[in-house]
Structures are given as C-alpha cells and as structure tokens.
Motif scaffolding. Structure first.
Motif, PDB file in Angstrom:
ATOM      1  N   MET A   1       0.849  -1.167   0.000  1.00 29.19           N
ATOM      2  CA  MET A   1       0.000   0.000   0.000  1.00 29.19           C
ATOM      3  C   MET A   1       0.901   1.239   0.000  1.00 29.19           C
ATOM      4  SD  MET A   1      -2.952   1.243   2.718  1.00 29.19           S
ATOM      5  CE  MET A   1      -2.781  -0.201   3.641  1.00 29.19           C
ATOM      6  N   HIS A   2       0.600   2.157  -0.890  1.00 29.08           N
ATOM      7  CA  HIS A   2       1.353   3.406  -0.978  1.00 29.08           C
ATOM      8  C   HIS A   2       0.806   4.400   0.047  1.00 29.08           C
ATOM      9  CE1 HIS A   2       3.176   2.218  -4.751  1.00 29.08           C
ATOM     10  NE2 HIS A   2       1.981   1.901  -5.206  1.00 29.08           N
ATOM     11  N   LYS A   3       1.680   5.285   0.515  1.00 25.67           N
ATOM     12  CA  LYS A   3       1.262   6.389   1.374  1.00 25.67           C
ATOM     13  C   LYS A   3       1.569   7.686   0.652  1.00 25.67           C
ATOM     14  CE  LYS A   3       1.358   4.961   6.154  1.00 25.67           C
ATOM     15  NZ  LYS A   3       1.907   5.241   7.480  1.00 25.67           N
ATOM     16  N   LEU A   4       0.589   8.567   0.607  1.00 26.36           N
ATOM     17  CA  LEU A   4       0.764   9.861  -0.037  1.00 26.36           C
ATOM     18  C   LEU A   4       0.233  10.956   0.870  1.00 26.36           C
ATOM     19  CD1 LEU A   4      -0.645   9.106  -3.607  1.00 26.36           C
ATOM     20  CD2 LEU A   4       1.741   9.371  -3.002  1.00 26.36           C
ATOM     21  N   SER A   5       0.817  12.126   0.712  1.00 31.65           N
ATOM     22  CA  SER A   5       0.233  13.286   1.378  1.00 31.65           C
ATOM     23  C   SER A   5      -0.911  13.773   0.498  1.00 31.65           C
ATOM     24  CB  SER A   5       1.274  14.390   1.552  1.00 31.65           C
ATOM     25  OG  SER A   5       1.632  14.911   0.286  1.00 31.65           O
ATOM     26  N   ILE A   6      -1.768  14.592   1.056  1.00 28.18           N
ATOM     27  CA  ILE A   6      -2.896  15.115   0.285  1.00 28.18           C
ATOM     28  C   ILE A   6      -2.406  15.980  -0.874  1.00 28.18           C
ATOM     29  CG2 ILE A   6      -3.371  17.195   1.625  1.00 28.18           C
ATOM     30  CD1 ILE A   6      -6.102  14.841   0.508  1.00 28.18           C
ATOM     31  N   THR A   7      -1.278  16.666  -0.676  1.00 28.84           N
ATOM     32  CA  THR A   7      -0.698  17.503  -1.730  1.00 28.84           C
ATOM     33  C   THR A   7      -0.194  16.645  -2.883  1.00 28.84           C
ATOM     34  OG1 THR A   7      -0.024  19.101  -0.061  1.00 28.84           O
ATOM     35  CG2 THR A   7       1.012  19.296  -2.219  1.00 28.84           C
ATOM     36  N   ALA A   8       0.497  15.553  -2.558  1.00 29.08           N
ATOM     37  CA  ALA A   8       0.986  14.654  -3.611  1.00 29.08           C
ATOM     38  C   ALA A   8      -0.176  14.012  -4.354  1.00 29.08           C
ATOM     39  CB  ALA A   8       1.883  13.581  -3.006  1.00 29.08           C
ATOM     40  N   LEU A   9      -1.230  13.667  -3.635  1.00 30.43           N
ATOM     41  CA  LEU A   9      -2.411  13.095  -4.275  1.00 30.43           C
ATOM     42  C   LEU A   9      -3.044  14.095  -5.231  1.00 30.43           C
ATOM     43  CD1 LEU A   9      -4.496  10.795  -4.497  1.00 30.43           C
ATOM     44  CD2 LEU A   9      -5.753  11.940  -2.674  1.00 30.43           C
ATOM     45  N   ARG A  10      -3.124  15.352  -4.817  1.00 33.20           N
ATOM     46  CA  ARG A  10      -3.719  16.390  -5.659  1.00 33.20           C
ATOM     47  C   ARG A  10      -2.967  16.501  -6.981  1.00 33.20           C
ATOM     48  NH1 ARG A  10      -3.121  21.324  -2.721  1.00 33.20           N
ATOM     49  NH2 ARG A  10      -4.727  20.522  -1.333  1.00 33.20           N
ATOM     50  N   GLN A  11      -1.644  16.360  -6.953  1.00 25.57           N
ATOM     51  CA  GLN A  11      -0.826  16.523  -8.153  1.00 25.57           C
ATOM     52  C   GLN A  11      -1.017  15.381  -9.147  1.00 25.57           C
ATOM     53  OE1 GLN A  11       3.120  16.907  -6.616  1.00 25.57           O
ATOM     54  NE2 GLN A  11       2.827  19.028  -5.963  1.00 25.57           N
ATOM     55  N   LYS A  12      -1.314  14.187  -8.657  1.00 24.16           N
ATOM     56  CA  LYS A  12      -1.461  13.050  -9.574  1.00 24.16           C
ATOM     57  C   LYS A  12      -2.696  12.210  -9.241  1.00 24.16           C
ATOM     58  CE  LYS A  12       2.186  10.614  -7.054  1.00 24.16           C
ATOM     59  NZ  LYS A  12       3.378   9.821  -7.172  1.00 24.16           N
ATOM     60  N   LEU A  13      -3.800  12.883  -9.010  1.00 22.07           N
ATOM     61  CA  LEU A  13      -5.032  12.223  -8.605  1.00 22.07           C
ATOM     62  C   LEU A  13      -5.499  11.174  -9.615  1.00 22.07           C
ATOM     63  CD1 LEU A  13      -7.468  11.939  -6.732  1.00 22.07           C
ATOM     64  CD2 LEU A  13      -8.547  13.794  -8.004  1.00 22.07           C
ATOM     65  N   PHE A  14      -5.543  11.527 -10.884  1.00 22.27           N
ATOM     66  CA  PHE A  14      -6.057  10.604 -11.887  1.00 22.27           C
ATOM     67  C   PHE A  14      -5.159   9.383 -12.051  1.00 22.27           C
ATOM     68  CE2 PHE A  14      -8.001  14.677 -13.027  1.00 22.27           C
ATOM     69  CZ  PHE A  14      -9.330  14.305 -12.978  1.00 22.27           C
ATOM     70  N   GLN A  15      -3.857   9.591 -11.993  1.00 24.36           N
ATOM     71  CA  GLN A  15      -2.908   8.475 -12.084  1.00 24.36           C
ATOM     72  C   GLN A  15      -3.087   7.523 -10.904  1.00 24.36           C
ATOM     73  OE1 GLN A  15       1.185   9.717 -12.079  1.00 24.36           O
ATOM     74  NE2 GLN A  15       1.961   7.642 -11.874  1.00 24.36           N
ATOM     75  N   VAL A  16      -3.208   8.062  -9.704  1.00 27.22           N
ATOM     76  CA  VAL A  16      -3.380   7.237  -8.507  1.00 27.22           C
ATOM     77  C   VAL A  16      -4.714   6.501  -8.549  1.00 27.22           C
ATOM     78  CG1 VAL A  16      -3.625   7.307  -5.997  1.00 27.22           C
ATOM     79  CG2 VAL A  16      -1.859   8.673  -7.102  1.00 27.22           C
ATOM     80  N   ALA A  17      -5.776   7.192  -8.955  1.00 30.13           N
ATOM     81  CA  ALA A  17      -7.098   6.565  -9.036  1.00 30.13           C
ATOM     82  C   ALA A  17      -7.093   5.407 -10.032  1.00 30.13           C
ATOM     83  CB  ALA A  17      -8.142   7.602  -9.427  1.00 30.13           C
ATOM     84  N   ASP A  18      -6.477   5.598 -11.193  1.00 28.12           N
ATOM     85  CA  ASP A  18      -6.391   4.523 -12.184  1.00 28.12           C
ATOM     86  C   ASP A  18      -5.604   3.339 -11.650  1.00 28.12           C
ATOM     87  OD1 ASP A  18      -7.891   5.925 -14.013  1.00 28.12           O
ATOM     88  OD2 ASP A  18      -6.148   6.717 -15.108  1.00 28.12           O
ATOM     89  N   GLU A  19      -4.521   3.615 -10.931  1.00 25.37           N
ATOM     90  CA  GLU A  19      -3.689   2.557 -10.355  1.00 25.37           C
ATOM     91  C   GLU A  19      -4.477   1.736  -9.319  1.00 25.37           C
ATOM     92  OE1 GLU A  19       0.134   2.486  -7.431  1.00 25.37           O
ATOM     93  OE2 GLU A  19       0.271   3.820  -9.160  1.00 25.37           O
ATOM     94  N   VAL A  20      -5.248   2.413  -8.495  1.00 22.14           N
ATOM     95  CA  VAL A  20      -6.048   1.715  -7.485  1.00 22.14           C
ATOM     96  C   VAL A  20      -7.116   0.857  -8.162  1.00 22.14           C
ATOM     97  CG1 VAL A  20      -7.738   2.044  -5.635  1.00 22.14           C
ATOM     98  CG2 VAL A  20      -5.635   3.377  -5.651  1.00 22.14           C
ATOM     99  N   LEU A  21      -7.748   1.384  -9.195  1.00 16.65           N
ATOM    100  CA  LEU A  21      -8.776   0.622  -9.905  1.00 16.65           C
ATOM    101  C   LEU A  21      -8.203  -0.599 -10.609  1.00 16.65           C
ATOM    102  CD1 LEU A  21     -10.930   3.510 -11.376  1.00 16.65           C
ATOM    103  CD2 LEU A  21     -11.578   1.903  -9.575  1.00 16.65           C
ATOM    104  N   GLU A  22      -7.031  -0.473 -11.208  1.00 16.96           N
ATOM    105  CA  GLU A  22      -6.429  -1.586 -11.941  1.00 16.96           C
ATOM    106  C   GLU A  22      -5.857  -2.652 -11.017  1.00 16.96           C
ATOM    107  OE1 GLU A  22      -3.589  -0.169 -14.776  1.00 16.96           O
ATOM    108  OE2 GLU A  22      -5.045   1.143 -15.733  1.00 16.96           O
ATOM    109  N   SER A  23      -5.163  -2.234  -9.975  1.00 16.16           N
ATOM    110  CA  SER A  23      -4.466  -3.199  -9.120  1.00 16.16           C
ATOM    111  C   SER A  23      -5.310  -3.679  -7.945  1.00 16.16           C
ATOM    112  CB  SER A  23      -3.178  -2.581  -8.573  1.00 16.16           C
ATOM    113  OG  SER A  23      -3.476  -1.552  -7.650  1.00 16.16           O
TER     114      SER A  23
END
Length: 79
Positions: A1-23
């Motif tokens: 499981m990855h840990k991100l700050s809210i700021t890092a999530l904001r910068q790559k939200l769509f990439q992270v969301a796609d990764e969670v959906l795929e994996s």
C-alpha cells in the motif's frame, strides 16, 4: 500500500485513481496526522480470476472413479 500526502495526491489524482482501480491495492492518504484510504469498490479482478488456467482431468465423476492413476495423464483425459 502506498502512502501519499494530500498535496501529492492532488498533483497526480487521476494516475493514482487509475492505479487503485487496476491493481485493487488501496492508497493511504495522510491529512493532518490522520489517514484516509482510497479503495476501489470492486477491486479489479478477483484473485480467483487471476489464477493461471491448468490442464484438468475431464469426464464424468462416475467414469473417473474406475480410472487408474496412471491413466489420468493420458491426453484423452486432459481438457
């Protein structure tokens, strides 16, 4: 499981969301000392669906009862 700050999530939200959906692996998001989880509702493929298909013995159970162990691997019995 990855840990991100809210700021890092904001910068790559769509990439992270796609990764969670795929994996199906959730992502932990830290905000003011607390943790949120971004989790897919139906996390990708099930573990059962991800298994590699194997050659199996085919036939009716009634016929297989009388089959000797050495005959199980014959091509006519493998599906």
């Amino acid at each position: 499981m990855h840990k991100l700050s809210i700021t890092a999530l904001r910068q790559k939200l769509f990439q992270v969301a796609d990764e969670v959906l795929e994996s199906g692996v959730p992502v932990a998001i830290e905000r003011r000392g607390r943790t949120l989880l971004l989790v897919a509702e139906n996390a990708g493929k099930s573990r059962l669906a991800a298994l590699k298909r194997r050659k199996l013995i085919k036939g009716a159970a009634e016929q297989l009862v009388d089959t000797k162990v050495g005959e199980w691997r014959e091509p006519k019995n493998l599906g």
